[in-house]
Every structure is written in structure tokens, then in C-alpha cells.
Design a protein around this motif. Structure first.
Motif, PDB file in Angstrom:
ATOM      1  N   THR A  16     -27.951   1.514  26.612  1.00  0.00           N
ATOM      2  CA  THR A  16     -26.616   1.455  27.182  1.00  0.00           C
ATOM      3  C   THR A  16     -26.642   1.582  28.697  1.00  0.00           C
ATOM      4  OG1 THR A  16     -26.353   3.822  26.813  1.00  0.00           O
ATOM      5  CG2 THR A  16     -25.504   2.356  25.110  1.00  0.00           C
ATOM      6  N   ALA A  17     -27.711   2.163  29.242  1.00  0.00           N
ATOM      7  CA  ALA A  17     -27.772   2.316  30.689  1.00  0.00           C
ATOM      8  C   ALA A  17     -27.860   0.971  31.397  1.00  0.00           C
ATOM      9  CB  ALA A  17     -28.967   3.189  31.078  1.00  0.00           C
ATOM     10  N   GLN A  18     -28.387  -0.047  30.709  1.00  0.00           N
ATOM     11  CA  GLN A  18     -28.491  -1.363  31.334  1.00  0.00           C
ATOM     12  C   GLN A  18     -27.330  -2.271  30.946  1.00  0.00           C
ATOM     13  OE1 GLN A  18     -31.473  -0.057  29.663  1.00  0.00           O
ATOM     14  NE2 GLN A  18     -31.887   0.848  31.649  1.00  0.00           N
ATOM     15  N   ASP A  19     -26.643  -1.967  29.875  1.00  0.00           N
ATOM     16  CA  ASP A  19     -25.561  -2.819  29.417  1.00  0.00           C
ATOM     17  C   ASP A  19     -24.307  -2.585  30.245  1.00  0.00           C
ATOM     18  OD1 ASP A  19     -26.440  -2.380  25.913  1.00  0.00           O
ATOM     19  OD2 ASP A  19     -27.293  -3.679  27.463  1.00  0.00           O
ATOM     20  N   GLY A  20     -23.487  -3.627  30.348  1.00  0.00           N
ATOM     21  CA  GLY A  20     -22.220  -3.477  31.031  1.00  0.00           C
ATOM     22  C   GLY A  20     -21.205  -2.803  30.146  1.00  0.00           C
ATOM     23  N   PRO A  21     -20.080  -2.372  30.714  1.00  0.00           N
ATOM     24  CA  PRO A  21     -19.054  -1.704  29.915  1.00  0.00           C
ATOM     25  C   PRO A  21     -18.406  -2.649  28.918  1.00  0.00           C
ATOM     26  CG  PRO A  21     -18.254  -2.111  32.138  1.00  0.00           C
ATOM     27  CD  PRO A  21     -19.714  -2.469  32.135  1.00  0.00           C
ATOM     28  N   ALA A  22     -17.999  -2.086  27.779  1.00  0.00           N
ATOM     29  CA  ALA A  22     -17.296  -2.862  26.760  1.00  0.00           C
ATOM     30  C   ALA A  22     -15.794  -2.886  27.008  1.00  0.00           C
ATOM     31  CB  ALA A  22     -17.582  -2.285  25.378  1.00  0.00           C
ATOM     32  N   PRO A 412     -22.517   2.047  17.770  1.00  0.00           N
ATOM     33  CA  PRO A 412     -22.124   0.986  18.693  1.00  0.00           C
ATOM     34  C   PRO A 412     -21.434  -0.178  18.010  1.00  0.00           C
ATOM     35  CG  PRO A 412     -24.303   1.792  19.256  1.00  0.00           C
ATOM     36  CD  PRO A 412     -23.925   2.458  17.966  1.00  0.00           C
ATOM     37  N   GLU A 413     -21.866  -0.532  16.795  1.00  0.00           N
ATOM     38  CA  GLU A 413     -21.218  -1.654  16.118  1.00  0.00           C
ATOM     39  C   GLU A 413     -19.780  -1.311  15.728  1.00  0.00           C
ATOM     40  OE1 GLU A 413     -24.032   0.319  13.036  1.00  0.00           O
ATOM     41  OE2 GLU A 413     -24.061  -0.205  15.178  1.00  0.00           O
ATOM     42  N   PRO A 448     -14.716   3.520  32.446  1.00  0.00           N
ATOM     43  CA  PRO A 448     -15.087   2.459  31.493  1.00  0.00           C
ATOM     44  C   PRO A 448     -15.700   3.048  30.237  1.00  0.00           C
ATOM     45  CG  PRO A 448     -16.655   2.537  33.311  1.00  0.00           C
ATOM     46  CD  PRO A 448     -15.555   3.491  33.661  1.00  0.00           C
ATOM     47  N   VAL A 449     -15.687   2.244  29.175  1.00  0.00           N
ATOM     48  CA  VAL A 449     -16.278   2.625  27.895  1.00  0.00           C
ATOM     49  C   VAL A 449     -17.543   1.801  27.680  1.00  0.00           C
ATOM     50  CG1 VAL A 449     -15.978   2.585  25.382  1.00  0.00           C
ATOM     51  CG2 VAL A 449     -14.078   3.291  26.866  1.00  0.00           C
ATOM     52  N   TYR A 450     -18.627   2.487  27.337  1.00  0.00           N
ATOM     53  CA  TYR A 450     -19.894   1.837  27.021  1.00  0.00           C
ATOM     54  C   TYR A 450     -20.182   2.042  25.534  1.00  0.00           C
ATOM     55  CZ  TYR A 450     -20.633   1.539  32.044  1.00  0.00           C
ATOM     56  OH  TYR A 450     -20.499   1.247  33.385  1.00  0.00           O
ATOM     57  N   LEU A 451     -20.669   1.014  24.878  1.00  0.00           N
ATOM     58  CA  LEU A 451     -20.923   1.090  23.446  1.00  0.00           C
ATOM     59  C   LEU A 451     -21.851   2.252  23.115  1.00  0.00           C
ATOM     60  CD1 LEU A 451     -21.452  -2.683  22.494  1.00  0.00           C
ATOM     61  CD2 LEU A 451     -19.337  -1.355  22.448  1.00  0.00           C
ATOM     62  N   GLY A 452     -21.453   3.056  22.146  1.00  0.00           N
ATOM     63  CA  GLY A 452     -22.292   4.147  21.684  1.00  0.00           C
ATOM     64  C   GLY A 452     -22.295   5.379  22.554  1.00  0.00           C
ATOM     65  N   GLU A 453     -21.458   5.412  23.591  1.00  0.00           N
ATOM     66  CA  GLU A 453     -21.518   6.507  24.560  1.00  0.00           C
ATOM     67  C   GLU A 453     -20.144   7.140  24.737  1.00  0.00           C
ATOM     68  OE1 GLU A 453     -22.462   6.900  29.344  1.00  0.00           O
ATOM     69  OE2 GLU A 453     -23.655   5.509  28.135  1.00  0.00           O
ATOM     70  N   MET A 454     -20.102   8.467  24.668  1.00  0.00           N
ATOM     71  CA  MET A 454     -18.879   9.182  25.012  1.00  0.00           C
ATOM     72  C   MET A 454     -18.739   9.207  26.524  1.00  0.00           C
ATOM     73  SD  MET A 454     -19.289  12.146  22.138  1.00  0.00           S
ATOM     74  CE  MET A 454     -19.514  11.652  20.425  1.00  0.00           C
ATOM     75  N   GLN A 455     -17.513   9.092  27.010  1.00  0.00           N
ATOM     76  CA  GLN A 455     -17.311   8.778  28.420  1.00  0.00           C
ATOM     77  C   GLN A 455     -17.706   9.889  29.380  1.00  0.00           C
ATOM     78  OE1 GLN A 455     -13.132   7.450  27.608  1.00  0.00           O
ATOM     79  NE2 GLN A 455     -13.582   5.998  29.235  1.00  0.00           N
ATOM     80  N   LEU A 550     -31.647   6.363  13.495  1.00  0.00           N
ATOM     81  CA  LEU A 550     -32.172   5.785  12.262  1.00  0.00           C
ATOM     82  C   LEU A 550     -31.031   5.221  11.415  1.00  0.00           C
ATOM     83  CD1 LEU A 550     -35.059   7.060  10.117  1.00  0.00           C
ATOM     84  CD2 LEU A 550     -32.920   6.455   8.990  1.00  0.00           C
ATOM     85  N   TYR A 551     -29.919   5.964  11.331  1.00  0.00           N
ATOM     86  CA  TYR A 551     -28.780   5.469  10.559  1.00  0.00           C
ATOM     87  C   TYR A 551     -28.234   4.178  11.159  1.00  0.00           C
ATOM     88  CZ  TYR A 551     -28.895  10.156   8.558  1.00  0.00           C
ATOM     89  OH  TYR A 551     -29.283  11.311   7.940  1.00  0.00           O
ATOM     90  N   ARG A 552     -28.225   4.106  12.452  1.00  0.00           N
ATOM     91  CA  ARG A 552     -27.748   2.887  13.101  1.00  0.00           C
ATOM     92  C   ARG A 552     -28.588   1.694  12.665  1.00  0.00           C
ATOM     93  NH1 ARG A 552     -28.174   1.615  19.598  1.00  0.00           N
ATOM     94  NH2 ARG A 552     -27.618  -0.595  19.480  1.00  0.00           N
ATOM     95  N   ALA A 553     -29.899   1.872  12.624  1.00  0.00           N
ATOM     96  CA  ALA A 553     -30.782   0.765  12.248  1.00  0.00           C
ATOM     97  C   ALA A 553     -30.606   0.382  10.783  1.00  0.00           C
ATOM     98  CB  ALA A 553     -32.235   1.149  12.523  1.00  0.00           C
ATOM     99  N   VAL A 554     -30.499   1.379   9.911  1.00  0.00           N
ATOM    100  CA  VAL A 554     -30.442   1.120   8.476  1.00  0.00           C
ATOM    101  C   VAL A 554     -29.074   0.594   8.054  1.00  0.00           C
ATOM    102  CG1 VAL A 554     -30.555   2.218   6.200  1.00  0.00           C
ATOM    103  CG2 VAL A 554     -32.242   2.797   7.960  1.00  0.00           C
ATOM    104  N   GLU A 555     -28.018   1.217   8.542  1.00  0.00           N
ATOM    105  CA  GLU A 555     -26.677   0.879   8.079  1.00  0.00           C
ATOM    106  C   GLU A 555     -26.125  -0.384   8.712  1.00  0.00           C
ATOM    107  OE1 GLU A 555     -25.762   5.620   7.316  1.00  0.00           O
ATOM    108  OE2 GLU A 555     -24.292   4.420   8.437  1.00  0.00           O
TER     109      GLU A 555
END
Length: 681
Positions: A16-22, A412-413, A448-455, A550-555
């Protein structure tokens, strides 16, 4: 217990540090935000200017007495005596706040009594609707308070409630605390032992209870259980019966019973008992898995300040806004839902199964009630995603400005699903706890809001990520700690001689510093990512990691509806780590799917974190607030008796324990059999 800091192996943890805000707030959103109003007030009244939220936060935690004093003045908190100094003792535990203040939670609520908007809007899963204006709410509170006084209820007495999420419960709460008594509640779907484990500890004088409740299209009459509870609670002198299922339900069947209609009848004077700042407001209970639940006592003043701060500055609520957080009365988020009244917001209540008769039920309520801020547990949004729900196609969500999430990390999804299918709304993911009835990390509408991150870290909450030596970390995972006191931290635990249990619960690892029990990463921009409980982490071959990744990857796999992983170590043997999965109906845990799951985990985390086995289960055990019960299942599989690790009455799905109980006896053998890394390292 080993509290070693986890070593992150996956580059995705930092992606998320490299991704832009959602989501990015508009200029108008920033200008009109309550936190911007507060900053303007600080500039004019305190001559303090801050260039951004980070500057405001740093001032709020470096000068905690000045921050809480300013919040008091900006919010116009009512005290009948000069409040005096803000913080006279900053020790943790035992901080002393506003020793001169005399106040009452209810007085802060009814500052808004002249509003023409509703105080409470209600619907249940059967479609029944009610609406209470501020004046009628105040009348009922005054009438019930007068009835309680006639029953002998006075300052310091405990009043227990066995109530669902209805307007009557809010009225009961406000009436109880207006007379200086102490409120405590259990949801009516809780079992007899769970309720007794809580209420026996506090010896309530009066019980307020419903005749029954509805959930998932079924009605559950609880009068027989209520008789049994009263038989085990000799301190209860009177019971007030609220008809919820049967309009003709009568309190006459109970000794010293009073009917709700009689208790709230008439126009009694509105009288408030102004109490000291640190007078007990309520007793809430931890979701502990061993021993009796911790009866946590919070103060009038501490909760007023924390919930005013959260609802205004972090949830951005203002008078007339419509606020709904989907919660039962057994979850601390119900308390925050009521806290919206402190900001003058309308409490929009929904009682029942949010997925009945279909997954669109709650979204229809959000649309038809014209809700502005909608919150729920993260698991609810994940369930909507999995079910293919498209809220904008079934409801008018034009009034909805913000969506909140808590209970577990929001994937994030799920952020992306909300933005794609709910709308261009501000996503405010929170993390806090019952322990202090507040939040450590949350959001503000100016960032701004970033996926998977509390502000952000919350104002007045000096939150850090600590390593084992007590050093603060940035962009690395560590123990979530709070290094300065907050007004809503517990006064004490009820019947905790010498406060030893209180100290052991939060201050055993870092003396004088609150350890919350979560893994957290503070990002360079000041946001936060929660990785799960620090006592349920994966420790594979010296490498520690929280479970959420791990849950993120599996689910993310369409076949997988839910999952849980536990890492088991026993008597020095190599660890055995099974992964339990719940599959979509019709899906099969084939060799191909198992291989896909393993490959996903290897790619997302590391080869070391591939489970020894993948096992299909009917359901993942969850608490009433939706959290996966990782630690109880870990203890069960290590040989602890089921009755010492999990109380079915405090679970959302107690039947899920059956599979794990039958599986447990073979786990010690499996610990010996699975001595090699599953990945082949």
C-alpha cells in the motif's frame, strides 16, 4: 507467553505504500469536516495552528491535557461545578481526570432535545418500524427514571438489561444512568450460563428484560429462561418486562414484576443526578475465553469525552445526521451507536439477522432510512462480496456518505467492493476494543483512503508499534501499545481486589504502558494496518506473522467462504499448522484446490507459511462480534478441555465447535507426524 515482534516476509504487506489512494476527499469535504471545524476553533480560541492532521495528532498526544481540555470546551460539555484541572495524575493505570467536574452522560445527550429530527429510527427483520422524536425520548427517559427511583434504585446500584437492539433499550439505558445507577447488558440470544457469569458478578438490583426476540425468521420466547435467571440472581428485587414478541406479555408472572408500559407512563420531571467525572457509567465484559468474563467499569466523563471525540471528529457526525452501526447489545459497538446521540445524530437501529431474508435486507434499510453513516463488522462486507450483492441496484444510497468497518481487519478487496458497489463513499475502518470503549486507529474525512489501511491514529491516543525492547517502530509490525492515558480507559474491574487482574490484562508486558494485544504496522504516512491478535500469530521456523494476510490470500479464492489457521507447538516438537476452510456449496477440496491454496499462500507470504494440512470444515468458530476464535481453537487442539477454552453461549455459531472437538484428539499425534515444512524447505 512469547511476545516477539513478527518478521514480515511478504512484499504485499508493504504494497500500500506504493499504491495510490483509492479515495480522496473533495475540497468541500475537507472544508466542512468536523475535524476542520475543530482546527479552526483551536486557531481562534487557543492560537494553535496545524498544517495537517499529523500535526494535530502529534499535538494531541504530546499535550494530552491541553487536547482533552480543548475538546471539552469545543464540545461544550456540561458540568454543574468548575471542572478544575484536566489531568492531575497521568499514571497508567490510575490516571485522574477532571476531578472537579460533576456531570451526567444523559445531560450531554439531551442538549439536543430541541432538534426536530428523530432521536431514534427503528426497524426489525419482520418489517416493524418505530420512530421516536427527541421530546418523546426525553419523556420516556424521565418517566422510567422516576419509576426506578420509586423501586429504590439510587446512585451506584446496578441495573441489568436482557435486551435486544430496540428503542426501549436506549430509553432504559438513559433512564438508568440519569439516576446515577450503573448499566450492564446482555443480548437476549445469550445463554443462561453466559448471562449468569456476567450478572452474578455485579449483583444487579433491577432487571429490565424482553419476553423474547426474533432472528433469521424465527421467534425465541425467553420468559422461561428469564425465570431461571432470576432464580439464580437473588440480588434482583424487581423485573421490568418489555413486550417484544407478545404484545400481551405480562410482568405479573414474575414476582415483583412491572410492565414496561406502566414504567414509562406519564410526564415525570426530568431530573438528572450529576455525578463526579469518574463515577461508573456502565459495566461491559471482555470476550475472554477462560475464567469469568472481565467486568470492565467505565466512567461517565471518560465515555462522554471519548465518544464525543469519535462521533464528531472521527466519524464526522453532526446534529441531524442518521447513524447506523449494525450491532447487538452484547457488542461494544452498540454503545458507540448510542454515543451518536451525544453528537445530536439520529440513532438508526436494526434488530435481527442482517442477511434475512436475503443479503440485501440491511442495504434496503440503509436506503429507506436515509442513513448517512453505515457501519458493520468486516465479516459482513466480506459476506456481501462473496454473495455477489450489489447494493446500489436494490437501494437508494444517495444519502450515504460514509461506510465504517470494525471487528476484524477489512480486506483490501472489501474496500474495493464498497467503492465499486456501494458508491464513492468515505471508508472509515476502525480498530479499538471493549476494554476502553473506544478506538486507537480510525479515520477522518480530510485524509485519503488507501486499500487495506486505516487512515490515522486517533486524536488523544498515543499509539505506537513496539518491539520486544519497547522501541517504537515505523513501517514494521509490532505490538500495539498506548503510551499515554486516555479518559475512557477502565476505572477498574468490578470486584478486582487490588486491581491485580486489571494490571495483568494490559500492563504485564510493558509496565506503565497499555498493551492491547494486536499486531500493528504504523505506515510512514501515519496510517495503520492491523494484522490480528498478537497472541494468535503464526510462528514458522522463527518467522512470525499475523494471520490476516494469510486469510487475504486464501479467501480471495472464489471457492473459499471462510478460513482459519492455527500454529501449534507442543513439547518442543516442530510446529504443526493446519488451515481450516469453509467452501462454497458445491465446491470440493480437491487436490487441485488444495494445491492452489498452498501456492497462493506461498506467493503471498512465504514458503515457510504454507500449512501442513488444508482441511474442510462446516464453519469457522466466531465470537458474537464476528471475530475468528483462533486462540481458543489453538488451545483446544493442544489438548485443553473444551469447557476451559470456549463458552458456546458467547459464540455466534456454537455448533461449529463440534467438528474441532472431534478433530482435537489426533492433533498431538499430528504434531509429531508433521515435522517437516510443508513447502519442502
Amino acid at each position: 507467553m512469547n511476545h516477539s515482534t513478527p518478521i514480515l516476509q511478504s512484499p504485499e504487506l508493504h504494497s500500500t505504500a506504493q499504491d495510490g489512494p483509492a479515495w480522496v476527499p473533495s475540497a468541500d469535504t475537507v472544508a466542512s469536516a468536523r475535524v476542520t471545524e475543530f482546527m479552526r476553533w483551536l486557531s481562534s480560541e487557543r492560537k494553535l495552528s496545524f498544517g495537517d492532521y499529523d500535526g494535530l495528532w502529534r499535538w494531541s498526544v504530546d499535550h494530552i491535557d491541553a487536547f482533552w481540555s480543548a475538546l471539552w470546551d469545543w464540545s461544550e460539555i456540561i458540568s454543574v461545578e468548575p471542572r478544575g484541572d484536566t489531568l492531575v495524575d497521568a499514571a497508567m493505570p490510575g490516571a485522574k481526570w477532571f476531578p472537579g467536574a460533576r456531570m451526567n452522560y444523559v445531560e450531554q445527550v439531551f442538549r439536543h432535545a430541541d432538534l426536530t429530527t428523530p432521536a431514534i429510527v427503528f426497524r426489525n427483520e419482520a418489517g416493524e418500524q418505530r420512530e421516536l422524536g427527541w421530546a418523546e425520548t426525553k419523556r420516556q427517559v424521565a418517566a422510567l427514571a422516576a419509576s426506578l427511583r420509586r423501586l429504590g434504585v439510587k446512585r451506584g446500584d446496578r441495573v441489568a438489561a436482557f435486551m435486544p437492539n430496540t428503542p426501549d433499550t436506549i430509553v432504559a439505558f438513559l433512564a438508568v444512568v440519569s439516576v446515577g445507577a450503573i448499566w450492564s447488558t446482555c443480548a437476549p440470544d445469550m445463554g443462561q450460563l453466559a448471562v449468569l457469569d456476567r450478572f452474578r458478578q455485579i449483583e444487579p438490583k433491577v432487571m429490565i428484560a424482553v419476553d423474547g426476540y426474533r432472528y433469521g425468521g424465527k421467534s425465541y420466547d425467553r420468559r422461561e429462561l428469564l425465570h431461571a435467571l432470576l432464580g439464580e440472581l437473588p440480588s434482583v428485587e424487581h423485573v421490568v418486562l418489555v413486550p417484544n414478541l407478545d404484545p400481551l406479555a405480562s410482568a405479573a408472572v414474575f414476582e415483583h414484576g412491572i410492565d414496561w408500559a406502566d414504567a414509562i407512563d406519564g410526564h415525570a420531571p426530568f431530573e438528572i443526578d450529576e455525578v463526579p467525572f469518574d463515577h461508573p457509567l456502565w459495566i461491559v465484559y471482555s470476550s475472554g475465553t477462560t475464567g469469568l468474563p472481565k467486568p470492565i467499569v467505565h466512567s461517565h466523563g471518560g465515555i462522554v469525552l471519548e465518544h464525543v471525540k469519535l462521533t464528531t471528529l472521527h466519524l464526522n457526525l453532526r446534529p441531524g445526521d442518521r447513524f447506523h452501526w449494525n450491532a447487538s447489545t452484547g457488542w461494544i459497538m452498540w454503545n458507540l451507536q448510542v454515543g451518536g446521540l451525544l453528537a445530536g445524530a439520529t440513532a438508526c437501529l436494526y434488530d435481527g439477522n442482517p442477511g434475512y431474508p436475503d443479503m440485501n435486507a440491511l442495504w434496503r434499510f440503509v436506503g429507506e432510512a436515509r442513513i448517512n453513516f453505515f457501519g458493520a463488522g468486516a465479516a459482513y462486507f466480506q459476506s456481501c462480496l462473496k454473495a455477489g450483492v450489489e447494493p446500489r441496484k436494490v437501494a437508494d444510497l444517495s444519502h450515504l456518505c460514509a461506510v465504517g468497518s470494525t471487528g476484524s481487519p477489512l480486506a483490501p478487496e472489501s474496500y474495493r467492493w464498497i467503492l465499486d458497489h456501494v458508491g464513492d463513499v468515505w471508508i472509515n475502518a476502525l480498530s479499538g476494543g471493549t476494554d476502553f470503549a473506544g478506538c486507537f486507529v480510525a479515520g477522518v474525512p480530510t485524509l485519503p483512503v488507501y486499500l487495506g489501511e486505516m487512515q490515522c491514529r486517533c486524536l488523544g491516543a498515543r499509539v505506537e508499534a513496539f518491539d520486544d525492547a519497547g522501541n517504537a517502530l515505523i513501517d514494521e509490525v509490532g505490538e500495539l501499545v498506548c503510551t499515554a492515558p486516555m479518559p475512557s480507559m477502565p476505572l477498574y474491574f468490578w470486584n478486582d481486589a487490588g486491581h491485580q487482574r486489571y494490571r495483568d490484562s494490559y500492563f504485564d508486558t510493558y509496565p506503565g504502558i497499555w498493551r492491547h494485544g494486536d499486531w500493528v504496522r504504523i505506515t510512514p504516512r501515519g496510517g495503520a494496518v492491523i494484522y490480528g491478535r498478537s497472541d494468535a500469530t503464526i510462528n514458522r521456523y522463527g518467522i512470525r506473522m499475523g494471520t490476516s494476510e494469510l486469510y487475504r490470500a486464501v479467501e480471495d479464492l472464489p471457492e473459499v467462504l471462510d478460513s482459519m489457521v492455527v500454529d501449534l507447538e507442543y513439547l518442543g516438537r516442530e510446529s504443526y499448522m493446519p488451515l481450516f476452510v469453509v467452501l462454497r456449496p458445491g465446491a470440493e477440496l480437491s487436490a487441485e484446490l488444495t494445491a492452489t491454496i498452498r501456492d497462493r499462500i506461498k506467493a503471498a507470504l512465504s514458503a515457510r507459511h504454507v500449512p501442513n494440512e488444508v482441511l474442510q470444515v462446516p464453519a469457522i468458530p466466531r465470537t458474537l462480534s464476528g471475530k475468528k476464535m483462533e486462540l481458543p481453537i489453538k488451545k483446544l487442539l493442544l489438548g485443553h478441555p473444551i469447557e476451559t477454552v470456549a463458552n458456546p453461549d458467547t459464540m455466534a455459531n456454537p455448533d461449529s465447535l463440534t467438528w474441532f472437538t472431534e478433530f482435537a484428539p489426533g492433533c498431538v499425534q499430528r504434531l509429531g507426524d508433521h515435522h517437516k515444512p510443508a513447502s519442502g524447505l
